[in-house]
Design a protein around this motif. Structure first.
Motif, PDB file in Angstrom:
ATOM      1  N   TYR A  30       0.820  -1.225   0.000  1.00  0.00           N
ATOM      2  CA  TYR A  30       0.000   0.000   0.000  1.00  0.00           C
ATOM      3  C   TYR A  30       0.849   1.268   0.000  1.00  0.00           C
ATOM      4  CZ  TYR A  30      -4.567  -2.324   0.642  1.00  0.00           C
ATOM      5  OH  TYR A  30      -5.716  -3.063   0.488  1.00  0.00           O
ATOM      6  N   PRO A  31       1.898   1.364   0.808  1.00  0.00           N
ATOM      7  CA  PRO A  31       2.710   2.579   0.754  1.00  0.00           C
ATOM      8  C   PRO A  31       3.322   2.849  -0.632  1.00  0.00           C
ATOM      9  CG  PRO A  31       3.145   1.436   2.801  1.00  0.00           C
ATOM     10  CD  PRO A  31       2.289   0.512   1.962  1.00  0.00           C
ATOM     11  N   LEU A  32       3.585   1.801  -1.394  1.00  0.00           N
ATOM     12  CA  LEU A  32       4.177   1.990  -2.720  1.00  0.00           C
ATOM     13  C   LEU A  32       3.186   2.525  -3.753  1.00  0.00           C
ATOM     14  CD1 LEU A  32       6.510  -1.146  -2.976  1.00  0.00           C
ATOM     15  CD2 LEU A  32       7.181   1.246  -2.667  1.00  0.00           C
ATOM     16  N   PHE A  33       1.896   2.504  -3.459  1.00  0.00           N
ATOM     17  CA  PHE A  33       0.896   3.035  -4.397  1.00  0.00           C
ATOM     18  C   PHE A  33       1.246   4.457  -4.822  1.00  0.00           C
ATOM     19  CE2 PHE A  33      -3.389   0.627  -3.831  1.00  0.00           C
ATOM     20  CZ  PHE A  33      -2.762  -0.588  -3.992  1.00  0.00           C
ATOM     21  N   SER A  34       1.743   5.260  -3.885  1.00  0.00           N
ATOM     22  CA  SER A  34       2.007   6.673  -4.181  1.00  0.00           C
ATOM     23  C   SER A  34       3.151   6.861  -5.175  1.00  0.00           C
ATOM     24  CB  SER A  34       2.316   7.439  -2.887  1.00  0.00           C
ATOM     25  OG  SER A  34       3.474   6.913  -2.270  1.00  0.00           O
ATOM     26  N   GLY A  35       3.938   5.836  -5.415  1.00  0.00           N
ATOM     27  CA  GLY A  35       5.054   5.954  -6.344  1.00  0.00           C
ATOM     28  C   GLY A  35       4.784   5.444  -7.743  1.00  0.00           C
ATOM     29  N   VAL A  36       3.567   4.999  -8.002  1.00  0.00           N
ATOM     30  CA  VAL A  36       3.258   4.408  -9.314  1.00  0.00           C
ATOM     31  C   VAL A  36       3.260   5.464 -10.419  1.00  0.00           C
ATOM     32  CG1 VAL A  36       1.495   3.193 -10.662  1.00  0.00           C
ATOM     33  CG2 VAL A  36       1.997   2.487  -8.314  1.00  0.00           C
ATOM     34  N   GLY A  37       2.770   6.647 -10.129  1.00  0.00           N
ATOM     35  CA  GLY A  37       2.673   7.702 -11.139  1.00  0.00           C
ATOM     36  C   GLY A  37       1.266   7.809 -11.678  1.00  0.00           C
ATOM     37  N   ASP A  38       0.830   9.037 -11.888  1.00  0.00           N
ATOM     38  CA  ASP A  38      -0.551   9.296 -12.312  1.00  0.00           C
ATOM     39  C   ASP A  38      -0.907   8.631 -13.637  1.00  0.00           C
ATOM     40  OD1 ASP A  38      -1.023  10.768 -10.036  1.00  0.00           O
ATOM     41  OD2 ASP A  38      -0.633  12.702 -11.000  1.00  0.00           O
ATOM     42  N   SER A  39       0.013   8.630 -14.589  1.00  0.00           N
ATOM     43  CA  SER A  39      -0.320   8.115 -15.918  1.00  0.00           C
ATOM     44  C   SER A  39      -0.572   6.607 -15.926  1.00  0.00           C
ATOM     45  CB  SER A  39       0.783   8.462 -16.913  1.00  0.00           C
ATOM     46  OG  SER A  39       1.985   7.805 -16.549  1.00  0.00           O
ATOM     47  N   HIS A 105     -10.491   1.300  -2.658  1.00  0.00           N
ATOM     48  CA  HIS A 105      -9.958   0.779  -3.920  1.00  0.00           C
ATOM     49  C   HIS A 105     -10.829   1.193  -5.101  1.00  0.00           C
ATOM     50  CE1 HIS A 105      -6.492  -1.536  -2.684  1.00  0.00           C
ATOM     51  NE2 HIS A 105      -7.174  -1.981  -1.636  1.00  0.00           N
ATOM     52  N   THR A 106     -12.131   1.231  -4.896  1.00  0.00           N
ATOM     53  CA  THR A 106     -13.045   1.660  -5.969  1.00  0.00           C
ATOM     54  C   THR A 106     -12.785   3.117  -6.336  1.00  0.00           C
ATOM     55  OG1 THR A 106     -14.693   0.053  -5.242  1.00  0.00           O
ATOM     56  CG2 THR A 106     -15.476   1.873  -6.620  1.00  0.00           C
ATOM     57  N   ARG A 107     -12.604   3.970  -5.323  1.00  0.00           N
ATOM     58  CA  ARG A 107     -12.294   5.381  -5.601  1.00  0.00           C
ATOM     59  C   ARG A 107     -10.943   5.518  -6.314  1.00  0.00           C
ATOM     60  NH1 ARG A 107     -14.793   5.968  -0.648  1.00  0.00           N
ATOM     61  NH2 ARG A 107     -12.867   6.184   0.553  1.00  0.00           N
ATOM     62  N   LEU A 108     -10.001   4.698  -5.946  1.00  0.00           N
ATOM     63  CA  LEU A 108      -8.685   4.764  -6.577  1.00  0.00           C
ATOM     64  C   LEU A 108      -8.710   4.305  -8.038  1.00  0.00           C
ATOM     65  CD1 LEU A 108      -6.425   3.588  -3.607  1.00  0.00           C
ATOM     66  CD2 LEU A 108      -6.516   5.892  -4.616  1.00  0.00           C
ATOM     67  N   LEU A 109      -9.759   3.610  -8.441  1.00  0.00           N
ATOM     68  CA  LEU A 109      -9.900   3.240  -9.860  1.00  0.00           C
ATOM     69  C   LEU A 109     -10.114   4.465 -10.745  1.00  0.00           C
ATOM     70  CD1 LEU A 109     -12.109   0.024  -9.665  1.00  0.00           C
ATOM     71  CD2 LEU A 109      -9.723   0.171 -10.432  1.00  0.00           C
ATOM     72  N   GLU A 110     -10.503   5.582 -10.138  1.00  0.00           N
ATOM     73  CA  GLU A 110     -10.684   6.833 -10.889  1.00  0.00           C
ATOM     74  C   GLU A 110      -9.379   7.608 -11.021  1.00  0.00           C
ATOM     75  OE1 GLU A 110     -13.670   8.844  -8.628  1.00  0.00           O
ATOM     76  OE2 GLU A 110     -15.125   7.224  -8.902  1.00  0.00           O
ATOM     77  N   GLY A 111      -8.366   7.188 -10.278  1.00  0.00           N
ATOM     78  CA  GLY A 111      -7.066   7.852 -10.308  1.00  0.00           C
ATOM     79  C   GLY A 111      -6.529   7.981  -8.897  1.00  0.00           C
TER      80      GLY A 111
END
Length: 150
Positions: A30-39, A105-111
């Motif tokens: 979970y902490p690594l999610f922030s490093g994936v990048g918006d694109s 997780h559902t909200r994160l599917l929007e970005g």
């Protein structure tokens, strides 16, 4: 092997698997999610949800069923309150998953959203603690069962 002891072993194995998995998710994944990048985040999040469900879904179901059965078939030497507490922790985990983590997780599917991500990481401590306590409780139950049988 008596059915209640088999249930306890199945429950213990499933729970300990989930304890290891939840700590990996909580501290690493979970902490690594922030490093994936918006694109790439939406594709990453879709893939994450699919793959994690394949790994965690069957084991959570096995844990829930075996926990419920333990309520009705507790091994000799195990108090019903211990088994009921273990089942209560499963309920806490499932409720937290359905009411908090899945909506995140559902909200994160929007970005990627820093607020949603932060809430996902913080709220996931509910499941991390509950599974850890379950793992310790089931280890204690196994020790109790072995001490009665030896």
């Amino acid at each position: 092997m008596p059915f209640p002891i088999l249930l306890l072993i199945v429950n213990l194995v499933g729970t300990l698997f989930l304890v290891g998995l939840i700590w990996t998710i909580q501290v690493v994944h979970y902490p690594l999610f922030s490093g994936v990048g918006d694109s790439q985040f939406i594709a990453y999040q879709k893939r994450h949800q699919f793959l994690v469900t394949l790994v965690v879904g069957p084991v959570m179901l096995l844990e829930a069923i075996s926990s419920l059965l333990l309520v009705f078939y507790p091994p000799m030497g195990i108090s019903s309150s211990m088994v009921q507490f273990g089942f209560l922790l499963v309920c806490v985990i499932w409720i937290s998953t359905a009411a908090v983590q899945v909506p995140c997780h559902t909200r994160l599917l929007e970005g990627f959203s820093p607020n949603t991500h932060r809430w996902l990481v913080r709220s996931n401590w509910i499941r991390t603690v509950a599974w850890t306590v379950r793992g310790a409780l089931l280890c204690w139950m196994l020790v109790e069962v072995l001490s009665v049988r030896l």
